[in-house]
Design an enzyme around this catalytic site. Structure first.
Site, PDB file in Angstrom:
ATOM      1  N   TYR A   1      -0.547 -44.549 -57.438  1.00  0.00           N
ATOM      2  CA  TYR A   1       0.650 -45.596 -58.002  1.00  0.00           C
ATOM      3  C   TYR A   1       0.410 -46.928 -57.051  1.00  0.00           C
ATOM      4  O   TYR A   1       0.745 -47.895 -57.536  1.00  0.00           O
ATOM      5  CB  TYR A   1       1.866 -45.081 -57.610  1.00  0.00           C
ATOM      6  CG  TYR A   1       2.342 -43.844 -58.585  1.00  0.00           C
ATOM      7  CD1 TYR A   1       3.115 -44.213 -59.966  1.00  0.00           C
ATOM      8  CD2 TYR A   1       2.024 -42.492 -58.230  1.00  0.00           C
ATOM      9  CE1 TYR A   1       3.481 -43.219 -60.884  1.00  0.00           C
ATOM     10  CE2 TYR A   1       2.393 -41.537 -59.147  1.00  0.00           C
ATOM     11  CZ  TYR A   1       3.055 -41.850 -60.436  1.00  0.00           C
ATOM     12  OH  TYR A   1       3.407 -40.770 -61.307  1.00  0.00           O
TER      13      TYR A   1
ATOM     14  N   LYS B   1      -2.091 -39.157 -64.772  1.00  0.00           N
ATOM     15  CA  LYS B   1      -2.808 -39.652 -63.709  1.00  0.00           C
ATOM     16  C   LYS B   1      -2.755 -38.609 -62.547  1.00  0.00           C
ATOM     17  O   LYS B   1      -1.782 -37.774 -62.803  1.00  0.00           O
ATOM     18  CB  LYS B   1      -2.201 -40.969 -63.391  1.00  0.00           C
ATOM     19  CG  LYS B   1      -0.607 -41.234 -63.339  1.00  0.00           C
ATOM     20  CD  LYS B   1      -0.027 -40.110 -62.479  1.00  0.00           C
ATOM     21  CE  LYS B   1      -0.207 -39.850 -60.911  1.00  0.00           C
ATOM     22  NZ  LYS B   1       0.458 -38.646 -60.439  1.00  0.00           N
TER      23      LYS B   1
END
Lengths: 434, 434
Positions: free
Chosen positions: B257, B172
């Site tokens: 996140y 990510k």
């Protein structure tokens, strides 16, 4: 009474009920006589104040006797409004105050006022109805009026109290609108009376510690601050759920702690504000007011802050200051007690979190004594009307941003630190930020 | 070797070096012979998997043998990019994986690749340069390509890996732009290969616990979620500080996140987003990218969320979910280890905070084994390309809001939960949200 010298103790028969007191007195007398404990440990008296020497090593916490002012020398306080805050927190706090005493009660309910008066020894003549409130001007026992009524009533009672020649301590938020807050400042100025807003957190050792850590740059420059304050309220139609009484929802009631903290931690005033609010459909608590408010503040130094408040989630009161080499803050940060200061930093190869707890003291006693200190020194209170007025302006900007879909609302740029605050009262001793 | 029956143990002279192993074996043999410990405690073997009975009471934690797949039966992984994350976290995690093994290394630095290859027993023929990467199609030892290069290189390597017939696990944020992310999804679909985004938090017992607490409404409905993720980075010109490489600053790297968590905790997709960013003047870290990003998300059910990230404050990774009768969350919430789950509620007259710690397990091992489980079952990975693409769209909306002074940006309304996620792999056992 029994003779409390050693001779007296051993020479007389003392009943069980008298033994405790007798032993204390006799021990004190006895050590002098026998020299078993240094006399210096009995302390000293200077100008009517008792000092006791420390009993524990320098590595340990040592207490100090509170040395309250004699009742007749304390400033008298009239408490206006006998709701939850007054009955559960403020009035009991007079048991811990050192420079003020409870002198009068003002209530819209005569029966409640008489019951409370009986509990705390307030005579009938010192109990006022809202209608008779202005007669307080003729009551020399009252120096300070502490206003604990719904927000929309802060302005009228402040104006009446100032015009009656009394100093005013007013609960936060200062008022329901900016215009009311301005009127309060003007009325107190015109009457030559002091106005303090009851920002109790600013008088706690926990928040003074956080202010000191932030301003001293102990962990480098502060970059970002976050705060949450809220709880789950009953759908009971309390005045906080009525916009005309409260001026808003969770934002003025609990959100104000967050942005007030952002301001006193930095000492700066925000130049840009955003806000968003929620109003859950069909929830009777939020017919008139917002539930969650989310807001951001941007300060001239570049520090940014994010706050959230609400009336629909479990009690949560947290504050964290994120600096370059550490974070510090508190859980239960805006509660009445049990504030848990935490400091996190790198220590060797570990992430170390330090917890700091202070001896419990009534926040309301500390705040009222601070006002008394300012009145006695003639200085501006540490949290005067200007401090509350600025929060009202910020709140208005947050609501304006929310009404515009969260767009940035700018506020006038200012320079210097603590421009809305009076000095930290010297009488209060330590916890002065660097 | 020594005879490890009781007779052998007592009948032969065993040197000091052999005593440890011999004692274990002989004790096992001995208990069977003498009946001092039930034979059942030695466990059982079923279809090649070892079971051991619990040793501790039901009130205690009991472990289980990991039963890894035999090396020859595991899926082979080629790691692309040998930077900090790969060397410090991902490659060491193969020591804990059960269904994948390290099969190949892909690096722009032949010298570094050979050194790492020597440390982990990867032969020269399984070390690829970026130029030779496409030859991996002829390497049957590689089933999965794990892409750990700078964000802007995710798309080209994903496309090349899929076209080489390999499944792709990509770090990510999924890409540097929405368009790149879309291209990645399309390339894997066209090649008939699976794409998973390495959202490691979603595979941890800590975050599964929080998901379960949120979705089960154990503490009533969730009202508000907050998250902070950031750390203080060096001004070293690393690729994360170069916009063309990273696609942005702290938002895609650590901010992702926060909003990914808001999405998996609720299962919903946001319908409105706001964003604000700071870019401190004169700080060399922020010539091209933002420092702090603050953002809000509003979900269809009415839940709101506030997230903050940054590159200039001390490491801080917190997550709190505020529900009607309790809050729960974690400190070190997005860290590689030591995630400290906390749950706060009223208990009698106390405010009770419960802390939950899980046995440490490599998050990267859990995540890679989860991908292997999906590939073996043929199901969509739990965090497929669609999951990463949605985060890219949200990030784009946050930046768009920030460019418009924080005004609300709306996103298409969606219905249903987890619409971007594959099923939770059954092979992974518990921690399935309700």
């Amino acid at each position: 009474m029994a003779d409390l010298t050693r001779r007296g103790f051993f020479g007389t028969g003392i009943g069980a009920a008298g033994v405790g007191a007798a032993l204390i007195g006799s021990a004190e007398a006895a050590t002098g006589a026998a020299g078993q404990e240094p006399a210096a440990l009995r302390g000293s008296v200077d100008a009517g104040k008792v000092s006791l020497p420390p009993l524990h090593a320098k590595s340990e916490l040592n207490g100090t006797p509170p040395n309250p002012a004699a009742p007749g020398k304390r400033l008298g306080v009239a408490v206006v409004g006998l709701g939850t805050l007054a009955l559960e927190n403020i009035i009991p706090a007079f048991g811990e105050t050192k420079h003020v005493r409870l002198a009068a009660l003002v209530s819209g309910s005569p029966e409640k006022a008489r019951a409370v008066g009986a509990e705390y020894g307030i005579p009938e003549k010192s109990i006022y109805s809202y209608e008779r409130f202005d007669e307080i001007r003729n009551d020399p026992s009252v120096d300070i009026v502490y206003i604990v009524v719904p927000n929309a009533l802060h302005a009228p009672f402040t104006v009446r109290a100032a015009q009656a020649g009394k100093h005013v301590l007013c609960e936060k938020p200062m008022a329901a609108t900016v215009a009311e807050a301005e009127r309060m400042v003007e009325a107190c100025k015109a009457a030559g009376r002091k106005l303090m807003i009851a920002y109790r957190m600013q008088y706690t050792p926990e928040h003074r510690t956080l202010i000191d850590l932030a301003r001293s740059k102990r962990y480098g420059a502060v970059r970002f601050i976050e705060a949450v304050n809220g709880q789950n309220d009953l759908p009971n139609g309390q005045w906080r759920q009525i916009k005309a009484m409260a001026g808003g929802g969770s934002l003025p009631d609990v959100g104000v702690y967050c942005f007030n903290a952002f301001r006193y931690l930095t000492g700066e005033e925000p130049v840009a504000v955003t806000g968003l609010v929620t109003r859950p459909e069909g929830d009777p608590r939020f017919r008139e007011i917002e539930d969650v408010a989310m807001f951001t503040l941007r300060f001239p130094s570049g520090i940014v802050a994010s706050g959230q408040c609400g009336y629909s989630f479990h009690e949560s009161r947290m504050l964290r200051i994120h600096a370059e080499t550490g974070w510090f803050g508190a859980d239960a940060a805006f509660g009445y007690d049990n504030i848990a200061v935490a400091i996190n930093r790198k220590e060797g190869q570990s992430s170390a979190t330090e917890s700091r707890r202070f001896s419990p003291k009534s926040q309301f006693a500390q705040e009222m004594d601070a006002f008394a200190a300012a009145l006695q020194s003639g200085e501006e209170p540490h949290t005067p009307g200007a401090e509350g007025l600025q929060d009202m302006r910020i709140m208005e900007a947050i609501y304006r941003s929310a009404a515009q879909g969260g767009a940035v609302v700018t506020l006038p740029a200012t320079t210097g630190l603590d421009r809305t605050r009076g000095p930290w009262p010297k009488q209060l001793g330590s916890f002065v930020p660097a």
